[in-house]
Scaffold this motif. Structure first.
Motif, short mmCIF file in Angstrom:
data_model
loop_
_atom_site.label_atom_id
_atom_site.label_comp_id
_atom_site.label_asym_id
_atom_site.label_seq_id
_atom_site.Cartn_x
_atom_site.Cartn_y
_atom_site.Cartn_z
N GLN A 148 5.68 39.62 55.63
CA GLN A 148 6.76 39.08 56.47
C GLN A 148 6.58 39.49 57.93
O GLN A 148 7.54 39.73 58.67
N GLU A 149 5.30 39.55 58.35
CA GLU A 149 4.99 40.18 59.63
C GLU A 149 5.52 39.44 60.85
O GLU A 149 5.68 40.04 61.92
N HIS A 150 5.78 38.15 60.74
CA HIS A 150 6.30 37.39 61.88
C HIS A 150 7.74 36.91 61.62
O HIS A 150 8.19 35.95 62.24
N LEU A 151 8.41 37.59 60.73
CA LEU A 151 9.81 37.30 60.43
C LEU A 151 10.67 38.52 60.83
O LEU A 151 10.14 39.62 60.99
N ARG A 153 12.90 41.86 61.01
CA ARG A 153 12.82 43.08 60.19
C ARG A 153 13.90 43.10 59.11
O ARG A 153 13.67 43.58 58.01
N ARG A 156 12.74 41.16 56.13
CA ARG A 156 11.77 41.89 55.34
C ARG A 156 12.46 42.93 54.47
O ARG A 156 12.16 43.06 53.27
N ARG A 196 4.71 32.24 58.51
CA ARG A 196 5.01 33.41 59.35
C ARG A 196 4.85 34.72 58.58
O ARG A 196 5.54 35.70 58.84
N GLY A 197 3.94 34.72 57.63
CA GLY A 197 3.67 35.92 56.86
C GLY A 197 4.49 36.06 55.60
O GLY A 197 4.36 37.06 54.88
N TYR A 198 5.34 35.06 55.32
CA TYR A 198 6.10 35.12 54.07
C TYR A 198 5.16 35.16 52.88
O TYR A 198 5.35 35.94 51.93
N TRP A 200 0.89 35.09 51.65
CA TRP A 200 -0.51 35.29 52.04
C TRP A 200 -1.40 34.50 51.10
O TRP A 200 -1.22 34.56 49.88
#
Length: 207
Positions: A148-151, A153, A156, A196-198, A200
């Motif tokens: 979740q790196e671009h969502l 915090r 996440r 957005r990283g949800y 991979w």
């Protein structure tokens, strides 16, 4: 796993379609050769195998799962879809299994894992085992929860807390482990964050 899924299996596909993203993207990317063999590790209810068999009608499909309850549902769903002749499922441990006595096939043109590694304690061992089951020219495809790196915090934190209730742990080292599996016989690895990283996505090709 039977304790977790004995009840959930009846509503699994209906609920998971809203948050197990990029599964159909993986199926579209399989592109097995004519007459090829495809294995899903952690096949669950058979949902992905049925979709893949419909998308690629000239291939044969196989699946393993450690949960007998899920396999019972998978066999029912496969029969209902009229695909019993093209899809075979059997009980197996993702970290150690021999497909030859199960399916009469030792290696596969495609192997895939969909939202499975985040539930397997020895997920690294499962990846090694999956790569080992590739035929020459074969490819390993996988999708799972990302970091979740671009969502936000808060998103996440909420998602990971919710996933823990289902014994799901997104693997922060997933891309590094896939890259580490490369060797002279497995030269190509690609890793891509999605949504957005949800989720991979990754694949590994045997040269």
């Amino acid at each position: 796993m039977d304790a977790i899924y004995r009840g959930q299996r009846h509503v699994y596909d209906w609920t998971r379609k809203y948050y197990l993203l990029a599964r159909d993207e993986l199926i579209d990317a399989l592109v097995p050769p004519r007459g090829g063999t495809v294995l899903e590790i952690g096949c669950g209810t058979g949902r992905n195998l049925i979709a893949a068999a419909r998308a690629w009608p000239e291939a044969r499909f196989f699946g393993i799962d450690i949960s007998e309850a899920m396999l019972e549902t998978a066999r029912t769903n496969i029969a209902r879809a009229g695909l019993t002749g093209r899809i075979t499922v059997a009980a197996g441990d993702a970290t150690h299994f021999d497909p030859k006595p199960l399916f009469g096939v030792a290696r596969f043109d495609r192997v895939f894992l969909s939202y499975t590694l985040s539930m397997i304690p020895d997920w690294r061992g499962a990846l090694v085992e999956a790569a080992d089951k590739l035929a020459p020219g074969g490819r390993l495809e996988l999708v799972d929860f990302g970091q979740q790196e671009h969502l936000p915090r808060w998103w996440r934190a909420l998602l990971f807390a919710w996933l823990r209730h289902f014994h799901v742990s997104p693997r922060a080292q997933l891309f590094e482990v896939v890259e580490g599996l490369r060797s002279p016989g497995l030269p190509i690895a690609r890793t891509v964050p999605r949504y957005r990283g949800y989720a991979w996505r990754a694949n590994l090709a045997r040269g």
